[in-house]
Design a protein around this motif. Structure first.
Motif, PDB file in Angstrom:
ATOM      1  N   VAL A   1       1.614  -1.080   0.235  1.00  0.00           N
ATOM      2  CA  VAL A   1       0.099  -0.451   0.193  1.00  0.00           C
ATOM      3  C   VAL A   1       0.884   1.362   0.319  1.00  0.00           C
ATOM      4  CG1 VAL A   1      -1.819  -1.290   1.067  1.00  0.00           C
ATOM      5  CG2 VAL A   1      -0.105  -0.037   2.544  1.00  0.00           C
ATOM      6  N   PHE A   2       2.043   0.889  -0.057  1.00  0.00           N
ATOM      7  CA  PHE A   2       3.291   1.783   0.098  1.00  0.00           C
ATOM      8  C   PHE A   2       3.733   2.222  -1.710  1.00  0.00           C
ATOM      9  CE2 PHE A   2       3.054   0.710   3.671  1.00  0.00           C
ATOM     10  CZ  PHE A   2       2.629   1.242   5.170  1.00  0.00           C
ATOM     11  N   PHE A   3       4.409   3.756  -1.515  1.00  0.00           N
ATOM     12  CA  PHE A   3       4.971   3.967  -2.647  1.00  0.00           C
ATOM     13  C   PHE A   3       6.343   4.744  -2.056  1.00  0.00           C
ATOM     14  CE2 PHE A   3       7.233   6.665  -5.275  1.00  0.00           C
ATOM     15  CZ  PHE A   3       7.615   5.478  -6.516  1.00  0.00           C
ATOM     16  N   PRO A   4       7.715   4.218  -1.728  1.00  0.00           N
ATOM     17  CA  PRO A   4       8.049   3.137  -2.338  1.00  0.00           C
ATOM     18  C   PRO A   4       7.230   2.403  -1.226  1.00  0.00           C
ATOM     19  CG  PRO A   4      10.348   4.302  -1.913  1.00  0.00           C
ATOM     20  CD  PRO A   4       8.646   4.943  -1.657  1.00  0.00           C
ATOM     21  N   ARG A   5       7.656   0.433  -2.118  1.00  0.00           N
ATOM     22  CA  ARG A   5       7.629  -0.477  -0.724  1.00  0.00           C
ATOM     23  C   ARG A   5       8.323  -0.584  -0.037  1.00  0.00           C
ATOM     24  NH1 ARG A   5       4.114  -5.095  -4.732  1.00  0.00           N
ATOM     25  NH2 ARG A   5       2.503  -3.207  -5.395  1.00  0.00           N
ATOM     26  N   PRO A   6       8.044  -0.020   1.410  1.00  0.00           N
ATOM     27  CA  PRO A   6       9.334  -1.289   2.389  1.00  0.00           C
ATOM     28  C   PRO A   6       9.216  -2.309   2.406  1.00  0.00           C
ATOM     29  CG  PRO A   6       7.178  -0.848   3.373  1.00  0.00           C
ATOM     30  CD  PRO A   6       7.249  -0.096   1.820  1.00  0.00           C
ATOM     31  N   LYS A   7      10.448  -2.590   3.210  1.00  0.00           N
ATOM     32  CA  LYS A   7      10.568  -4.518   3.151  1.00  0.00           C
ATOM     33  C   LYS A   7      10.483  -4.985   4.124  1.00  0.00           C
ATOM     34  CE  LYS A   7      15.187  -4.390   0.421  1.00  0.00           C
ATOM     35  NZ  LYS A   7      15.500  -2.769   0.154  1.00  0.00           N
ATOM     36  N   VAL A   8       9.585  -4.052   4.824  1.00  0.00           N
ATOM     37  CA  VAL A   8       8.728  -4.708   6.040  1.00  0.00           C
ATOM     38  C   VAL A   8       7.474  -4.550   5.946  1.00  0.00           C
ATOM     39  CG1 VAL A   8      11.317  -4.004   7.067  1.00  0.00           C
ATOM     40  CG2 VAL A   8       8.981  -2.697   7.162  1.00  0.00           C
TER      41      VAL A   8
END
Ligand code: SAM
Length: 263
Positions: free
Chosen positions: A173-180
């Motif tokens: 749901v984020f930009f950029p996608r976090p790794k967590v």
């Protein structure tokens, strides 16, 4: 807001919320009320902000990124209920925007602990916090004794309030996608709680000292505070993570009462 200058900065933990359903779910959790002062840490591109503006008496935005702060300034310049502070939340004087009913934010994950420690210093002036944090960090706020997540953050959170994990959020749901993965937590700050701990600085020191060497027994880890004196009524063969919050309070009172010279 497609300006190149606004391209997400990793150093500022910029992972912007993109999904309107999740944003609405967060705002439903915050439940802004018309007579409230709400502070948002790191409003970024205004994903949460736009749902809070107009719903509360005062909305204070604290954003470190100059470009984002400028853009927010333009967006809300005619709204006298919105105030923007362009500053580092860890350096700015919180007295400039407190007291507040609520503090909210999708926090920059690398400074979540420091933000919470600062929040706790001002616990008397805040009603509740609704934060999005890294899932592992959220677990530390509500951890049980004798688990790996249990530690300083757990005990200090209990000292100042009550935390609950409300729901989890995937990277998509984020930009950029976090790794967590992320979690939304609510911390109700309760200034009436634990008034018997009147020397908060010493309580902090005690908890930090005990957990700094968490694999050692209390007998060893607390030597810095107690020297070689024994501590009555405490099992010193235990490690810090075996102690409940109430045990830490008991230890605090024993040290204050019986070993005042060392504290
Ligand atoms: N609220 C926005 C959202 O949910 O899309 C942005 C969240 S992003 C995870 C974190 C925000 O905190 C960014 O806007 C970033 O610029 C800001 N930020 C990072 N470090 C900060 C600091 N020390 N003080 C204030 N804001 C900070």
């Amino acid at each position: 807001m497609n300006d190149k200058k606004l391209y997400p900065k990793k150093s500022l933990g910029q992972n912007f919320l993109q999904d309107p359903n999740i944003i609405r779910k967060i705002v439903d959790t915050v439940q802004p009320l018309p007579d409230e002062t709400i502070v948002e840490i790191g409003p970024g591109r205004g994903a949460i902000t736009s749902y809070l503006a107009g719903k509360c008496r005062e909305l204070i935005l604290i954003e470190f990124d100059q470009n984002l702060a400028d853009t927010l300034q333009k967006e809300y310049e005619t709204d006298r209920h919105v105030r923007i502070i362009r500053d580092d939340i860890l350096k700015t004087d919180w007295k400039e925007f407190l007291p507040a009913d609520k503090i909210v934010g999708n926090l920059p994950y690398n400074i979540s602990s420091q933000i919470l420690f600062t929040l706790y210093k001002h616990a008397m002036d805040v009603g509740e916090a609704v934060f999005m944090v890294q899932k592992e960090f959220a677990r530390r706020l509500v951890a049980e004794p004798s688990t790996k997540d249990y530690g300083i953050m757990t005990i200090l959170t209990r000292l100042y309030g009550q935390a609950e994990i409300l729901f989890h959020i995937p990277p998509t749901v984020f930009f950029p996608r976090p790794k967590v993965d992320s979690s939304v937590v609510r911390i109700r700050l309760d200034s009436d709680n634990n008034q018997d701990i009147d020397d908060k600085a010493f309580f902090h020191q005690l908890v930090r000292t005990a957990f700094n060497q968490r694999r050692k027994t209390l007998r060893n880890s607390l030597k810095k505070i107690t020297g070689d004196q024994s501590i009555p009524c405490m099992d010193l063969s235990l490690r810090a993570d075996a102690l409940t919050f109430e045990d830490f309070k008991r230890l605090y009172h024993i040290l204050k009462r019986d070993l005042p010279a060392s504290v």
